[in-house]
Design a protein around this motif. Structure first.
Motif, PDB file in Angstrom:
ATOM      1  N   SER A  12       0.464  10.039   2.736  1.00  0.00           N
ATOM      2  CA  SER A  12       0.911   9.741   4.095  1.00  0.00           C
ATOM      3  C   SER A  12       0.537   8.326   4.519  1.00  0.00           C
ATOM      4  O   SER A  12       1.252   7.707   5.315  1.00  0.00           O
ATOM      5  N   VAL A  13      -0.551   7.787   3.993  1.00  0.00           N
ATOM      6  CA  VAL A  13      -0.959   6.421   4.326  1.00  0.00           C
ATOM      7  C   VAL A  13       0.100   5.433   3.845  1.00  0.00           C
ATOM      8  O   VAL A  13       0.476   4.506   4.571  1.00  0.00           O
TER       9      VAL A  13
ATOM     10  N   TYR B 235       1.929   7.207  -7.916  1.00  0.00           N
ATOM     11  CA  TYR B 235       1.874   5.861  -7.337  1.00  0.00           C
ATOM     12  C   TYR B 235       3.293   5.428  -7.025  1.00  0.00           C
ATOM     13  O   TYR B 235       4.207   5.657  -7.818  1.00  0.00           O
ATOM     14  N   VAL B 236       3.468   4.792  -5.886  1.00  0.00           N
ATOM     15  CA  VAL B 236       4.808   4.436  -5.432  1.00  0.00           C
ATOM     16  C   VAL B 236       4.853   2.966  -5.038  1.00  0.00           C
ATOM     17  O   VAL B 236       3.842   2.368  -4.678  1.00  0.00           O
TER      18      VAL B 236
ATOM     19  N   VAL C  80       4.969   1.826   5.069  1.00  0.00           N
ATOM     20  CA  VAL C  80       6.403   1.533   5.006  1.00  0.00           C
ATOM     21  C   VAL C  80       7.007   1.667   6.399  1.00  0.00           C
ATOM     22  O   VAL C  80       7.781   0.806   6.838  1.00  0.00           O
ATOM     23  N   SER C  81       6.645   2.715   7.121  1.00  0.00           N
ATOM     24  CA  SER C  81       7.156   2.907   8.482  1.00  0.00           C
ATOM     25  C   SER C  81       6.774   1.747   9.389  1.00  0.00           C
ATOM     26  O   SER C  81       7.577   1.290  10.207  1.00  0.00           O
ATOM     27  N   GLU C  82       5.553   1.246   9.242  1.00  0.00           N
ATOM     28  CA  GLU C  82       5.096   0.108  10.041  1.00  0.00           C
ATOM     29  C   GLU C  82       5.941  -1.136   9.743  1.00  0.00           C
ATOM     30  O   GLU C  82       6.329  -1.866  10.658  1.00  0.00           O
ATOM     31  N   ALA C  83       6.238  -1.371   8.471  1.00  0.00           N
ATOM     32  CA  ALA C  83       7.081  -2.517   8.112  1.00  0.00           C
ATOM     33  C   ALA C  83       8.471  -2.366   8.725  1.00  0.00           C
ATOM     34  O   ALA C  83       9.043  -3.338   9.240  1.00  0.00           O
ATOM     35  N   LEU C  84       9.019  -1.159   8.707  1.00  0.00           N
ATOM     36  CA  LEU C  84      10.328  -0.925   9.317  1.00  0.00           C
ATOM     37  C   LEU C  84      10.269  -1.145  10.822  1.00  0.00           C
ATOM     38  O   LEU C  84      11.184  -1.732  11.412  1.00  0.00           O
ATOM     39  N   ASP C  85       9.197  -0.700  11.463  1.00  0.00           N
ATOM     40  CA  ASP C  85       9.023  -0.902  12.906  1.00  0.00           C
ATOM     41  C   ASP C  85       8.937  -2.386  13.261  1.00  0.00           C
ATOM     42  O   ASP C  85       9.366  -2.798  14.342  1.00  0.00           O
TER      43      ASP C  85
END
Length: 69
Positions: A23-24, A53-54, A29-34
């Motif tokens: 989730s971290v 690992y992603v 990724v969500s923060e970068a999109l925001d």
């Protein structure tokens, strides 16, 4: 700004976010999109037998400077 000039204090136009598939990582990724970044291609995932690992590339396509770091 020329191709070789620094972007001191600002995030780069291209970023490759990497980490453990949890989730971290999703929050990063969500923060970068925001911030206004866009996904660049799909994610890459590898598995070592116990941990995933992603990696996900994001790019800044907007006119103007990237956000401050």
């Amino acid at each position: 700004m020329g191709a070789m000039e620094t972007t001191k204090g600002r995030l780069p136009r291209y970023r490759l976010l990497t980490g453990i598939d949890d989730s971290v990582f999703c929050e990063r990724v969500s923060e970068a999109l925001d911030l206004g970044y866009e996904l660049h291609g799909g994610p890459a995932l590898t598995w070592n037998g116990t941990t995933g690992y992603v990696a996900q590339a994001v790019i800044w396509r907007q006119d103007g400077p990237t956000p401050e770091s």
